[in-house]
Design a protein around this motif. Structure first.
Motif, PDB file in Angstrom:
ATOM      1  N   ALA A   1       0.875  -1.174   0.000  1.00 12.69           N
ATOM      2  CA  ALA A   1       0.000   0.000   0.000  1.00 12.69           C
ATOM      3  C   ALA A   1       0.911   1.223   0.000  1.00 12.69           C
ATOM      4  O   ALA A   1       1.994   1.196   0.589  1.00 12.69           O
ATOM      5  N   VAL A   2       0.490   2.283  -0.671  1.00 12.17           N
ATOM      6  CA  VAL A   2       1.257   3.524  -0.651  1.00 12.17           C
ATOM      7  C   VAL A   2       0.930   4.239   0.655  1.00 12.17           C
ATOM      8  O   VAL A   2      -0.228   4.549   0.941  1.00 12.17           O
ATOM      9  N   VAL A   3       1.973   4.461   1.435  1.00  9.66           N
ATOM     10  CA  VAL A   3       1.812   5.036   2.774  1.00  9.66           C
ATOM     11  C   VAL A   3       2.746   6.235   2.887  1.00  9.66           C
ATOM     12  O   VAL A   3       3.897   6.176   2.452  1.00  9.66           O
ATOM     13  N   VAL A   4       2.244   7.306   3.477  1.00  8.20           N
ATOM     14  CA  VAL A   4       3.029   8.529   3.659  1.00  8.20           C
ATOM     15  C   VAL A   4       3.114   8.875   5.139  1.00  8.20           C
ATOM     16  O   VAL A   4       2.307   8.409   5.942  1.00  8.20           O
ATOM     17  N   GLY A   5       4.086   9.690   5.469  1.00  8.60           N
ATOM     18  CA  GLY A   5       4.198  10.182   6.835  1.00  8.60           C
ATOM     19  C   GLY A   5       3.179  11.290   7.063  1.00  8.60           C
ATOM     20  O   GLY A   5       3.038  12.193   6.243  1.00  8.60           O
ATOM     21  N   GLN A   6       2.477  11.189   8.180  1.00 10.62           N
ATOM     22  CA  GLN A   6       1.483  12.207   8.539  1.00 10.62           C
ATOM     23  C   GLN A   6       2.026  13.139   9.618  1.00 10.62           C
ATOM     24  O   GLN A   6       1.739  14.328   9.626  1.00 10.62           O
ATOM     25  N   HIS A   7       2.811  12.586  10.517  1.00 12.08           N
ATOM     26  CA  HIS A   7       3.389  13.361  11.615  1.00 12.08           C
ATOM     27  C   HIS A   7       4.580  12.574  12.142  1.00 12.08           C
ATOM     28  O   HIS A   7       4.573  11.348  12.142  1.00 12.08           O
ATOM     29  N   CYS A   8       5.594  13.286  12.602  1.00 13.27           N
ATOM     30  CA  CYS A   8       6.711  12.597  13.233  1.00 13.27           C
ATOM     31  C   CYS A   8       7.423  13.549  14.181  1.00 13.27           C
ATOM     32  O   CYS A   8       7.286  14.764  14.097  1.00 13.27           O
ATOM     33  N   SER A   9       8.166  12.935  15.088  1.00  9.82           N
ATOM     34  CA  SER A   9       8.970  13.713  16.026  1.00  9.82           C
ATOM     35  C   SER A   9      10.262  12.954  16.289  1.00  9.82           C
ATOM     36  O   SER A   9      10.322  11.736  16.121  1.00  9.82           O
ATOM     37  N   ILE A  10      11.280  13.697  16.681  1.00  2.00           N
ATOM     38  CA  ILE A  10      12.576  13.080  16.960  1.00  2.00           C
ATOM     39  C   ILE A  10      13.160  13.704  18.220  1.00  2.00           C
ATOM     40  O   ILE A  10      12.977  14.900  18.474  1.00  2.00           O
ATOM     41  N   THR A  11      13.818  12.875  18.997  1.00  5.41           N
ATOM     42  CA  THR A  11      14.554  13.330  20.166  1.00  5.41           C
ATOM     43  C   THR A  11      16.004  12.904  19.973  1.00  5.41           C
ATOM     44  O   THR A  11      16.290  11.723  19.790  1.00  5.41           O
ATOM     45  N   TYR A  12      16.908  13.872  19.988  1.00  4.35           N
ATOM     46  CA  TYR A  12      18.334  13.601  19.840  1.00  4.35           C
ATOM     47  C   TYR A  12      18.910  13.311  21.216  1.00  4.35           C
ATOM     48  O   TYR A  12      18.692  14.065  22.168  1.00  4.35           O
ATOM     49  N   LEU A  13      19.639  12.215  21.329  1.00  2.20           N
ATOM     50  CA  LEU A  13      20.153  11.772  22.622  1.00  2.20           C
ATOM     51  C   LEU A  13      21.646  12.012  22.783  1.00  2.20           C
ATOM     52  O   LEU A  13      22.104  12.383  23.870  1.00  2.20           O
ATOM     53  N   THR A  14      22.393  11.765  21.731  1.00  6.29           N
ATOM     54  CA  THR A  14      23.835  11.988  21.741  1.00  6.29           C
ATOM     55  C   THR A  14      24.264  12.305  20.311  1.00  6.29           C
ATOM     56  O   THR A  14      23.622  11.845  19.364  1.00  6.29           O
ATOM     57  N   PRO A  15      25.309  13.095  20.131  1.00  5.23           N
ATOM     58  CA  PRO A  15      25.688  13.481  18.769  1.00  5.23           C
ATOM     59  C   PRO A  15      26.192  12.312  17.929  1.00  5.23           C
ATOM     60  O   PRO A  15      26.844  11.405  18.441  1.00  5.23           O
ATOM     61  N   GLY A  16      25.877  12.372  16.648  1.00  7.26           N
ATOM     62  CA  GLY A  16      26.552  11.519  15.687  1.00  7.26           C
ATOM     63  C   GLY A  16      27.852  12.209  15.327  1.00  7.26           C
ATOM     64  O   GLY A  16      27.903  13.430  15.206  1.00  7.26           O
ATOM     65  N   ARG A  17      28.911  11.446  15.175  1.00 14.48           N
ATOM     66  CA  ARG A  17      30.236  12.006  14.916  1.00 14.48           C
ATOM     67  C   ARG A  17      30.704  11.668  13.497  1.00 14.48           C
ATOM     68  O   ARG A  17      30.255  10.681  12.911  1.00 14.48           O
ATOM     69  N   LEU A  18      31.600  12.446  12.992  1.00 14.25           N
ATOM     70  CA  LEU A  18      32.185  12.207  11.690  1.00 14.25           C
ATOM     71  C   LEU A  18      32.737  10.780  11.648  1.00 14.25           C
ATOM     72  O   LEU A  18      33.461  10.357  12.554  1.00 14.25           O
ATOM     73  N   GLY A  19      32.349  10.024  10.636  1.00 11.34           N
ATOM     74  CA  GLY A  19      32.798   8.644  10.480  1.00 11.34           C
ATOM     75  C   GLY A  19      31.906   7.615  11.146  1.00 11.34           C
ATOM     76  O   GLY A  19      32.067   6.417  10.907  1.00 11.34           O
ATOM     77  N   ASP A  20      30.973   8.043  12.004  1.00 10.80           N
ATOM     78  CA  ASP A  20      30.057   7.093  12.647  1.00 10.80           C
ATOM     79  C   ASP A  20      29.220   6.377  11.598  1.00 10.80           C
ATOM     80  O   ASP A  20      28.798   6.976  10.597  1.00 10.80           O
ATOM     81  N   ARG A  21      28.960   5.108  11.827  1.00  9.85           N
ATOM     82  CA  ARG A  21      28.017   4.335  11.006  1.00  9.85           C
ATOM     83  C   ARG A  21      26.725   4.285  11.803  1.00  9.85           C
ATOM     84  O   ARG A  21      26.650   3.617  12.842  1.00  9.85           O
ATOM     85  N   LEU A  22      25.716   5.043  11.351  1.00 14.15           N
ATOM     86  CA  LEU A  22      24.433   5.119  12.053  1.00 14.15           C
ATOM     87  C   LEU A  22      23.484   4.078  11.490  1.00 14.15           C
ATOM     88  O   LEU A  22      23.418   3.860  10.284  1.00 14.15           O
ATOM     89  N   THR A  23      22.743   3.462  12.396  1.00 13.49           N
ATOM     90  CA  THR A  23      21.735   2.461  12.032  1.00 13.49           C
ATOM     91  C   THR A  23      20.381   2.944  12.526  1.00 13.49           C
ATOM     92  O   THR A  23      20.246   3.325  13.691  1.00 13.49           O
ATOM     93  N   ALA A  24      19.398   2.932  11.638  1.00 12.77           N
ATOM     94  CA  ALA A  24      18.012   3.269  12.000  1.00 12.77           C
ATOM     95  C   ALA A  24      17.189   1.993  11.862  1.00 12.77           C
ATOM     96  O   ALA A  24      17.108   1.410  10.782  1.00 12.77           O
ATOM     97  N   GLU A  25      16.603   1.568  12.971  1.00  9.52           N
ATOM     98  CA  GLU A  25      15.800   0.351  12.981  1.00  9.52           C
ATOM     99  C   GLU A  25      14.353   0.727  13.292  1.00  9.52           C
ATOM    100  O   GLU A  25      14.052   1.236  14.368  1.00  9.52           O
TER     101      GLU A  25
END
Length: 152
Positions: A84-108
């Motif tokens: 099904a075609v699904v879109v974002g209706q609303h979202c929020s984010i809370t930053y906990l600690t900085p991402g650093r240059l060279g970090d490999r970030l994973t979003a699950e």
């Protein structure tokens, strides 16, 4: 000229993978930012991205917009995993600690609720050490359309 898309598989995992492939084909943002789609399943997705110098802010950390974009992409693949075609209706984010240059970030991304046309997804963003970087919550809305044609 693009070849016609194959019909949607009946198996839920195969369907999630086929929908992800169809979306990835047109997702120049995720591709140009160097994201990799690691895993997709019904209501779930995992993407990774390495923080580059071009993504750094005035503090030398990963700009929050790039972390948000990684989370938003994981959200999109998770909620579009059922053809099904699904879109974002609303979202929020809370930053906990900085991402650093060279970090490999994973979003699950994981589906929390799916009722009718509305869904809620939690996306946990961590670095290569498993340390939490941010928490994102997305609310989705199903609209008209499908990624793949129905099987005959």
């Amino acid at each position: 000229m693009n070849a016609p898309l194959p019909p949607a598989p009946r198996d839920p995992q195969a369907l999630a993978e086929a929908c992800a492939a169809a979306m990835w084909h047109n997702d120049s943002t995720s591709q140009r930012l160097g994201m990799a789609l690691i895993r997709v399943a019904p209501g779930e997705a995992m993407l990774e991205m390495t923080v580059t110098e071009a993504m750094s802010n005035g503090h030398g950390n990963c700009h929050g917009g790039y972390i948000f974009t990684l989370a938003d992409s994981a959200f999109a693949f998770a909620c579009n995993s059922r053809n099904a075609v699904v879109v974002g209706q609303h979202c929020s984010i809370t930053y906990l600690t900085p991402g650093r240059l060279g970090d490999r970030l994973t979003a699950e991304a994981r589906e929390v609720s799916l009722k009718g046309r509305s869904g809620i997804y939690d996306i946990h963003i961590t670095n290569q050490h498993g340390e939490p970087v941010a928490e994102f919550r997305g609310h989705s809305r199903t609209v008209k359309g499908q990624h793949l044609p129905d099987p005959a």
